[in-house]
Design a protein around this motif. Structure first.
Motif, short mmCIF file in Angstrom:
data_model
loop_
_atom_site.label_atom_id
_atom_site.label_comp_id
_atom_site.label_asym_id
_atom_site.label_seq_id
_atom_site.Cartn_x
_atom_site.Cartn_y
_atom_site.Cartn_z
N ILE A 319 1.04 -1.15 0.03
CA ILE A 319 0.08 0.13 0.18
C ILE A 319 0.97 1.37 -0.45
CG2 ILE A 319 -2.32 0.73 1.12
CD1 ILE A 319 -3.00 -1.69 1.82
N GLY A 320 0.69 2.37 0.72
CA GLY A 320 1.55 3.67 0.75
C GLY A 320 2.44 3.75 1.16
N PRO A 321 3.10 4.49 1.74
CA PRO A 321 4.88 4.84 2.10
C PRO A 321 4.63 5.00 3.60
CG PRO A 321 4.62 6.30 0.38
CD PRO A 321 4.01 5.59 -0.07
N SER A 322 3.23 5.67 3.26
CA SER A 322 2.67 5.60 4.58
C SER A 322 2.56 5.00 5.92
CB SER A 322 1.40 7.66 4.92
OG SER A 322 0.45 7.08 4.03
N GLU A 323 1.53 3.95 5.23
CA GLU A 323 1.53 2.79 6.18
C GLU A 323 2.26 1.97 6.99
OE1 GLU A 323 -1.61 1.13 6.03
OE2 GLU A 323 -2.52 2.83 4.53
N ALA A 324 1.95 2.14 8.08
CA ALA A 324 3.04 1.91 8.93
C ALA A 324 3.51 0.10 8.95
CB ALA A 324 3.02 2.60 10.99
N GLY A 325 2.32 -0.95 8.89
CA GLY A 325 2.46 -1.77 8.95
C GLY A 325 1.61 -2.65 7.92
N VAL A 326 2.65 -2.16 6.99
CA VAL A 326 1.80 -2.83 5.96
C VAL A 326 2.05 -4.39 5.78
CG1 VAL A 326 1.94 -3.41 3.35
CG2 VAL A 326 2.09 -1.23 4.71
N TYR A 327 1.41 -5.60 5.51
CA TYR A 327 1.61 -6.63 5.07
C TYR A 327 2.72 -7.10 4.01
CZ TYR A 327 -1.41 -6.22 1.48
OH TYR A 327 -2.00 -5.90 -0.19
N ALA A 328 2.92 -7.01 3.28
CA ALA A 328 3.59 -6.70 2.45
C ALA A 328 5.01 -6.88 2.84
CB ALA A 328 3.09 -6.34 0.76
N TYR A 329 5.46 -5.84 3.51
CA TYR A 329 6.79 -5.72 3.40
C TYR A 329 7.59 -6.89 5.09
CZ TYR A 329 6.97 -0.83 2.47
OH TYR A 329 6.57 -0.22 1.50
N THR A 330 8.60 -7.34 4.73
CA THR A 330 9.19 -7.83 5.18
C THR A 330 9.63 -7.66 6.64
OG1 THR A 330 11.26 -8.49 3.80
CG2 THR A 330 9.30 -9.85 3.53
N ARG A 331 10.87 -7.72 7.31
CA ARG A 331 11.65 -7.07 8.21
C ARG A 331 12.56 -6.44 7.43
NH1 ARG A 331 16.14 -9.15 12.38
NH2 ARG A 331 16.57 -8.02 13.31
N HIS A 332 13.07 -7.14 6.15
CA HIS A 332 14.32 -6.25 5.85
C HIS A 332 14.23 -5.05 4.73
CE1 HIS A 332 17.84 -7.52 3.57
NE2 HIS A 332 17.86 -7.14 3.02
N LEU A 333 12.31 -5.34 4.30
CA LEU A 333 11.88 -4.45 3.21
C LEU A 333 11.17 -2.74 4.74
CD1 LEU A 333 9.77 -6.00 1.40
CD2 LEU A 333 11.55 -4.95 0.77
N ALA A 334 11.10 -2.94 5.96
CA ALA A 334 11.09 -2.52 6.80
C ALA A 334 12.10 -2.23 7.45
CB ALA A 334 10.26 -2.91 8.04
N LEU A 335 13.47 -2.47 7.28
CA LEU A 335 14.56 -1.41 7.44
C LEU A 335 14.95 -0.91 6.81
CD1 LEU A 335 16.52 -4.11 8.98
CD2 LEU A 335 15.92 -2.20 10.35
N TYR A 336 14.30 -0.88 5.16
CA TYR A 336 14.58 -0.55 4.54
C TYR A 336 14.29 1.03 4.52
CZ TYR A 336 15.15 1.98 -0.86
OH TYR A 336 15.24 2.35 -1.76
N ARG A 337 12.96 0.89 4.74
CA ARG A 337 11.75 1.82 4.60
C ARG A 337 12.02 3.01 5.43
NH1 ARG A 337 6.13 1.08 5.51
NH2 ARG A 337 6.64 0.32 7.34
N GLN A 338 12.84 2.22 7.58
CA GLN A 338 13.13 3.25 8.54
C GLN A 338 14.79 3.99 7.09
OE1 GLN A 338 13.81 0.46 11.38
NE2 GLN A 338 15.01 2.04 12.59
N LYS A 339 15.59 3.32 6.90
CA LYS A 339 16.21 4.28 6.20
C LYS A 339 15.93 5.81 5.70
CE LYS A 339 20.26 2.70 8.57
NZ LYS A 339 20.70 3.07 9.26
N LEU A 340 15.13 5.24 4.52
CA LEU A 340 14.92 6.64 4.25
C LEU A 340 14.40 7.47 4.90
CD1 LEU A 340 12.39 4.11 0.79
CD2 LEU A 340 14.61 5.74 0.56
N ASP A 341 13.47 6.69 5.61
CA ASP A 341 12.14 7.81 6.26
C ASP A 341 13.53 8.83 7.05
OD1 ASP A 341 9.96 6.52 5.79
OD2 ASP A 341 9.83 5.71 7.71
N GLU A 342 14.54 8.22 8.03
CA GLU A 342 16.06 8.82 7.87
C GLU A 342 16.52 9.90 7.58
OE1 GLU A 342 16.89 5.00 11.60
OE2 GLU A 342 18.54 6.01 9.59
N MET A 343 16.53 8.80 6.08
CA MET A 343 17.22 9.99 5.13
C MET A 343 16.50 11.31 4.42
SD MET A 343 18.96 7.43 2.20
CE MET A 343 19.91 8.77 1.93
N PHE A 344 15.20 11.22 4.56
CA PHE A 344 14.15 12.00 3.51
C PHE A 344 13.36 12.65 4.46
CE2 PHE A 344 15.87 9.21 0.08
CZ PHE A 344 16.62 10.30 -0.25
N GLN A 345 13.44 12.49 5.39
CA GLN A 345 12.27 13.45 6.58
C GLN A 345 13.20 14.92 7.72
OE1 GLN A 345 9.10 10.73 7.77
NE2 GLN A 345 8.48 10.06 5.69
#
Ligand SMILES: O=C(O)[C@@H](CO)OP(=O)(O)O
Length: 345
Positions: A319-345
């Motif tokens: 679903i969208g990037p703002s969804e916190a617990g998107v089922y599609a994400y694995t832990r690996h992908l959640a970490l990636y998203r977290q890094k993006l959050d750190e980089m771009f926010q």
């Protein structure tokens, strides 16, 4: 030629595993082949009547298996970040499949096949929307068909990606094309994603149905006959390709060119077509020729698979990037998203 083109393309922008990109002070772990010359299933996204495509059921299975699996974290794993091993082994790799957005002929309800028709306005919006859904999923290499509607979809989707790497279409059709499209900056290459376009991912060739109106064809030849042409596994439309014939080239290409990328830890996006993707999904999900008949793909809905330990695990459509617990994400992908959050926010 496809193999050569692909190897060169991948070599061109071959980047290490996605998470390494984030630490600008980190020593680069790139096995970069010299540039150029060497160089979720959402219920509306994919459905199969009467088959095992019950989104709810599958999401549950995937989620529970993922939570029981230990996933190596490449960010915090010193062995991976310091030894340059990232490229060789990755605990998992993301595979995004996306059918192009609505084309101008989809809009008119015409058989399209290998006719090279662009996206409609709605298709453009769908591609952008698809891009939002995958904007936090890593993409290291993009494969598209040779047709503009798939390429437009990939490019429009990538305009939404938070990582802001630049997709670059590879041109390896001749030595001159290769030479003339060289990039001479390592930094620029690191901020790029190779886009490999191949006819093998094209829509199945619809023969003498191409350009005909689907409804008028059904009125003329009968609903049953047209359904057989459109959805049977091994019956081709007049002078066209059956799904089986389409699978022969699309799945062979997937196995020869795309699977090795996933095996080496690259995150891959494929932008292609209803039938070339149906045949690839048949392979990934081990569908029978009976099951694939009822598999339908919506335009512009990305589907995520995780490649892990030699297996493809369907995760659904992010679903969208703002969804916190998107089922599609694995832990690996959640970490990636977290890094993006750190980089771009
Ligand atoms: O016309 C086509 O090329 C395809 C996809 O739009 O049609 P069908 O729905 O029959 O697979």
């Amino acid at each position: 030629m496809a193999t050569e083109a692909c190897c060169q393309a991948i070599g061109i922008l071959q980047s290490h595993s996605f998470l390494n990109n984030f630490n600008h002070h980190q020593k680069l772990q790139i096995n970069l082949v010299k540039f150029v010359t060497r160089d979720c299933l959402s219920s509306n996204g994919l459905s199969s009547r009467g088959s095992n495509y019950s989104g709810q059921r599958n999401y549950g299975i995937v989620r529970s298996s993922a939570s029981q699996t230990s996933v190596v974290d490449p960010v915090s794993s010193p062995s991976r970040s310091n030894t340059g091993e990232t490229n060789k082994k990755s605990s998992e790799a993301a595979l995004i499949l996306i059918r192009h957005g609505e084309s101008l002929w989809n809009e008119k309800n015409l058989f399209t096949g290998c006719v090279d028709v662009p996206l409609s306005k709605k298709g453009i919006d769908e591609a952008i929307e698809a891009g939002k859904r995958i904007s936090s999923i890593p993409v290291d290499v993009i494969f598209t068909s040779a047709l503009i509607r798939a390429q437009m979809t990939a490019m429009l989707a990538m305009t939404q990606h938070r990582r802001k790497k630049v997709p670059i279409v590879m041109h390896n059709q001749s030595e001159q094309a290769r030479t003339w499209s060289q990039v001479f900056s390592e930094d620029t290459k690191k901020q790029s994603i190779p886009v490999v376009a191949s006819w093998q991912l094209n829509e199945r060739m619809y023969g003498e149905l191409q350009g005909l109106n689907k409804q008028e064809t059904a009125d003329r030849y009968g609903k049953e006959q047209v359904h057989e042409w459109r959805r049977s596994y091994d019956i081709p439309p007049p002078n066209g390709e059956s799904l089986e014939m389409c699978a022969e080239r699309a799945v062979a290409y997937f196995r020869d060119q795309i699977e090795p990328q996933l095996l080496s830890g690259k995150n891959v996006m494929i932008a292609a077509h209803g039938n070339s993707l149906r045949s690839i999904i048949m392979y990934l999900d081990k569908l029978t020729s009976q099951e694939v008949i009822s598999l339908e793909l919506s335009t512009g809905i990305p589907m995520l698979y995780i490649f892990k330990e030699g297996r493809f695990i369907r995760r659904g459509s992010p679903i969208g990037p703002s969804e916190a617990g998107v089922y599609a994400y694995t832990r690996h992908l959640a970490l990636y998203r977290q890094k993006l959050d750190e980089m771009f926010q």
